[in-house]
Motif scaffolding. Structure first.
Motif, PDB file in Angstrom:
ATOM      1  N   VAL A 116       0.853  -1.190   0.000  1.00  0.00           N
ATOM      2  CA  VAL A 116       0.000   0.000   0.000  1.00  0.00           C
ATOM      3  C   VAL A 116       0.884   1.232   0.000  1.00  0.00           C
ATOM      4  CG1 VAL A 116      -0.171   0.100   2.539  1.00  0.00           C
ATOM      5  CG2 VAL A 116      -1.962   1.138   1.141  1.00  0.00           C
ATOM      6  N   LEU A 117       0.417   2.282  -0.660  1.00  0.00           N
ATOM      7  CA  LEU A 117       1.137   3.555  -0.684  1.00  0.00           C
ATOM      8  C   LEU A 117       0.396   4.585   0.152  1.00  0.00           C
ATOM      9  CD1 LEU A 117       2.143   2.080  -3.351  1.00  0.00           C
ATOM     10  CD2 LEU A 117       2.608   4.378  -4.234  1.00  0.00           C
ATOM     11  N   VAL A 118       1.165   5.405   0.859  1.00  0.00           N
ATOM     12  CA  VAL A 118       0.645   6.586   1.551  1.00  0.00           C
ATOM     13  C   VAL A 118       1.420   7.774   0.999  1.00  0.00           C
ATOM     14  CG1 VAL A 118       0.326   7.770   3.752  1.00  0.00           C
ATOM     15  CG2 VAL A 118       0.094   5.266   3.628  1.00  0.00           C
ATOM     16  N   ILE A 119       0.715   8.729   0.395  1.00  0.00           N
ATOM     17  CA  ILE A 119       1.378   9.843  -0.294  1.00  0.00           C
ATOM     18  C   ILE A 119       0.983  11.157   0.364  1.00  0.00           C
ATOM     19  CG2 ILE A 119       1.642  11.043  -2.494  1.00  0.00           C
ATOM     20  CD1 ILE A 119       1.293   8.472  -3.940  1.00  0.00           C
ATOM     21  N   GLY A 120       1.976  12.033   0.521  1.00  0.00           N
ATOM     22  CA  GLY A 120       1.769  13.317   1.180  1.00  0.00           C
ATOM     23  C   GLY A 120       2.087  14.501   0.295  1.00  0.00           C
ATOM     24  N   ALA A 126       4.513   9.959  -9.369  1.00  0.00           N
ATOM     25  CA  ALA A 126       3.845   9.195  -8.311  1.00  0.00           C
ATOM     26  C   ALA A 126       2.757   8.307  -8.892  1.00  0.00           C
ATOM     27  CB  ALA A 126       3.266  10.144  -7.265  1.00  0.00           C
ATOM     28  N   VAL A 127       2.000   8.822  -9.846  1.00  0.00           N
ATOM     29  CA  VAL A 127       0.961   8.012 -10.488  1.00  0.00           C
ATOM     30  C   VAL A 127       1.594   6.836 -11.228  1.00  0.00           C
ATOM     31  CG1 VAL A 127      -0.831   8.009 -12.269  1.00  0.00           C
ATOM     32  CG2 VAL A 127      -0.676   9.924 -10.659  1.00  0.00           C
ATOM     33  N   ALA A 128       2.672   7.104 -11.960  1.00  0.00           N
ATOM     34  CA  ALA A 128       3.343   6.029 -12.691  1.00  0.00           C
ATOM     35  C   ALA A 128       3.871   4.963 -11.742  1.00  0.00           C
ATOM     36  CB  ALA A 128       4.479   6.613 -13.534  1.00  0.00           C
ATOM     37  N   LEU A 129       4.432   5.391 -10.603  1.00  0.00           N
ATOM     38  CA  LEU A 129       4.941   4.429  -9.628  1.00  0.00           C
ATOM     39  C   LEU A 129       3.806   3.592  -9.036  1.00  0.00           C
ATOM     40  CD1 LEU A 129       7.239   3.304  -7.877  1.00  0.00           C
ATOM     41  CD2 LEU A 129       6.846   5.206  -6.290  1.00  0.00           C
ATOM     42  N   ALA A 130       2.708   4.239  -8.654  1.00  0.00           N
ATOM     43  CA  ALA A 130       1.576   3.510  -8.085  1.00  0.00           C
ATOM     44  C   ALA A 130       1.011   2.504  -9.077  1.00  0.00           C
ATOM     45  CB  ALA A 130       0.493   4.494  -7.633  1.00  0.00           C
ATOM     46  N   GLU A 131       0.917   2.906 -10.350  1.00  0.00           N
ATOM     47  CA  GLU A 131       0.389   2.003 -11.372  1.00  0.00           C
ATOM     48  C   GLU A 131       1.347   0.839 -11.623  1.00  0.00           C
ATOM     49  OE1 GLU A 131      -2.299   5.279 -13.835  1.00  0.00           O
ATOM     50  OE2 GLU A 131      -0.320   4.693 -14.584  1.00  0.00           O
ATOM     51  N   ARG A 132       2.626   1.102 -11.534  1.00  0.00           N
ATOM     52  CA  ARG A 132       3.595   0.018 -11.727  1.00  0.00           C
ATOM     53  C   ARG A 132       3.518  -0.991 -10.584  1.00  0.00           C
ATOM     54  NH1 ARG A 132       7.345  -0.772 -15.334  1.00  0.00           N
ATOM     55  NH2 ARG A 132       9.178  -2.065 -14.913  1.00  0.00           N
ATOM     56  N   ILE A 133       3.338  -0.483  -9.364  1.00  0.00           N
ATOM     57  CA  ILE A 133       3.210  -1.375  -8.209  1.00  0.00           C
ATOM     58  C   ILE A 133       1.846  -2.054  -8.200  1.00  0.00           C
ATOM     59  CG2 ILE A 133       3.178  -1.449  -5.680  1.00  0.00           C
ATOM     60  CD1 ILE A 133       5.121   0.923  -5.704  1.00  0.00           C
ATOM     61  N   GLY A 134       0.813  -1.351  -8.662  1.00  0.00           N
ATOM     62  CA  GLY A 134      -0.540  -1.887  -8.641  1.00  0.00           C
ATOM     63  C   GLY A 134      -1.135  -1.905  -7.255  1.00  0.00           C
TER      64      GLY A 134
END
Length: 534
Positions: A204-208, A220-228
């Motif tokens: 899970v990601l927590v972004i500030g 950040a969006v690209a990283l979240a999408e890569r991690i899923g």
């Protein structure tokens, strides 16, 4: 003057031009007049009618533009007036160069009128650096020093005290310099984080706010999408942290330890980007702090990293760290996408007007590229449910919890964002802290729509009274405020709405106005729930 000498004033103005700080926010007094003498045409002076408003305007301008803003206050009293918003600027990571006038140097040993004792210490610890130069000729170099410190990540305010007789003293020009502001993350720690993320079955990601502050949102969006992995916004994030209509967006972590732990408990790895671990508003135990779930934190804030109770902290700029981490990761094949976040039901109109109905209406009529500046703490949870922020750079509030920021902050945001509508969503109690900022908006004909959510008191205090089981506390109700009359007294057109069928037209008209307009919406005073299910 010889040997290339010029005056302190001229050297300072030339320096401000070089640093692109030709918009000056101020409220002048006698000790500032020598700087303002024969004000140059290529500078813009933004007058605020109280120093707290001045600092918040500069803060909003700096955060929206990504550049340091120059702020000029009047002596120790002006700094005192401004201290609440200096604290907010520190928590907001707003790059400000704040100067204040000081009495004539020769009078300082005898405690003169308007003299500041230990002026450089007054705003500490909520400035990153401060000084009163030992010599007049050192003033321009001190301002350059203050600028470069303010623009080192994490950004923040700095302070220089300047005696009134320094401006005419000969000095040398300050050479133009470049100072790097970004820090690359440790490659070994970044590789360790990548291995842990790749091995996790349910991360899970927590972004500030640091992500938006660095313009690293797309990364950040690209990283979240890569991690899923699902993405939560960190508690009390003062900027947009992730597009709130994105399929991976999971919601907003509250500032309650047990609720944060419950939200993140299903996951076997936590990746925190650009935020502390974690910001709380109420006491209690957070089970994550005594559990064994691995946590990695990437931040530019060394203090936030040092104070974290758990995890591996990696110091590094989002702009550099996020693409580097993404490059180290495999694609997210095999991970089940999180279920879509449920949309709350459509609020029904009623009298008195439900805040949820007003906020859903505002969301419907507000331009997609509008910037929301918020200070309605008792309605924030409802706002998050009903008014999703979809664009990077589209949301600002204060990270300090101190009221009196967002109306003048909206003025600064608007000055830095020509061509974009700014919406200031503000509570009736908050509005009265820096209401004079409305005058500045009128003078500059700024396209700001001020929406006053009037529930007749300090709604957050009503809610916290329930949390703390406090009864009959004084000082919470605010009867008799007429925001339409207040606005019109400063030259701002305004309307008061008390019935649900008038909400949409009033908001739409205000949003279409070329200059500032105020809409006071009288809402149901029912006490919202700050934490837990509403």
């Amino acid at each position: 003057m010889s040997d290339g000498a010029t005056t302190v004033r001229q050297a300072t103005l030339d320096l401000l031009r070089d640093l692109e700080m030709t918009t000056v926010f101020g409220n002048p007094g006698s000790t500032e007049l020598p700087l303002l003498d024969r004000w140059p045409n290529d500078f813009r002076y933004v007058l605020g009618l109280q120093e707290a408003s001045v600092v918040a305007m500069a803060d909003g301008y700096a955060r929206a533009s990504g550049r340091a803003a120059f702020c000029n206050l009047h002596s120790a009293v002006g700094v005192g007036h401004a201290l609440g918003n200096i604290f907010s600027a520190y928590r907001n990571h707003a790059p400000l160069v704040i100067t204040a006038g000081q009495q004539v140097r020769s009078l300082l040993p005898i405690q003169p009128f308007l003299g500041a004792t230990e002026a450089a210490n007054f705003p500490k610890p909520y400035v990153k650096w401060s000084c009163e130069p030992a010599r007049a000729e050192d003033v321009p170099a001190a301002i350059a020093h203050a600028y470069h410190v303010a623009m080192q990540r994490p950004f923040g305010p700095t302070f220089v005290s300047i005696p009134i007789d320094d401006w005419a003293v000969p000095t040398r020009p300050v050479p133009t310099r470049r100072v790097s502001r970004d820090v690359a993350p440790d490659p070994a720690l970044l590789a360790e984080a990548a291995r842990a993320v790749a091995a996790a079955k349910n991360p899970v990601l927590v972004i500030g706010p640091e992500v938006d502050g660095e313009g690293a949102g797309p990364a950040a969006v690209a990283l979240a999408e890569r991690i899923g992995a699902p993405v939560w916004t960190s508690p009390f994030s003062a900027r947009v942290s992730f597009p709130e209509d994105h399929p991976l967006f999971a919601g907003f972590l509250t500032a309650a330890p047990a609720e944060v732990a419950n939200a993140l408990a299903p996951h076997d790895l936590i990746l925190v980007l650009g935020a502390p671990v974690f910001t709380f508003h109420v006491g209690g135990d957070c089970a994550l702090f005594t559990g064994d779930t691995p946590l990695f934190q990437i931040t530019t804030d060394g203090e936030a990293a040092a104070s974290s109770p758990i995890g591996t902290a990696i110091l590094g700029s989002m702009r550099l760290a996020l693409p580097a981490l993404a490059d180290l990761l495999p694609a997210s094949a095999g991970r089940t996408p999180p279920a879509p976040r449920p949309r709350p039901p459509e609020p029904e109109p009623a009298t008195p007007i439900p805040a949820a109905f007003m906020l859903r209406t505002l969301s419907r009529v507000m331009p997609r590229d509008a910037i929301l500046v918020e200070e309605a703490p008792s309605h924030r949870k409802t706002m998050q449910a009903q008014l999703p922020i979809r664009e990077w750079g589209g949301f600002f509030t204060m990270a300090s919890g101190g009221l009196g920021y967002s109306l003048p902050g909206a003025v600064g945001v608007s000055l830095a964002s020509p061509g974009r509508r700014v919406v200031c969503l503000i509570g009736d109690g908050s509005m009265m802290y820096s209401v004079q900022a409305l005058w500045t908006a009128v003078q500059h004909a700024l396209p700001i729509t001020v929406v006053v959510v009037n529930n007749g008191g300090y709604g957050a205090m009503r809610a916290f009274s329930q949390v703390l089981k406090v009864q009959n506390a004084p000082g919470i109700e605010l009867p008799g405020l007429d925001f339409v009359s207040i606005a019109r007294g400063m030259g701002c057109e305004a309307v008061r709405v008390t019935e649900p069928d008038a909400v949409e037209a009033a908001l739409a008209t205000a949003l279409a106005a070329p200059g500032p307009r105020l809409v006071e919406v009288v809402v149901d005073p029912a006490i919202p729930k700050l934490y837990g299910k509403s």
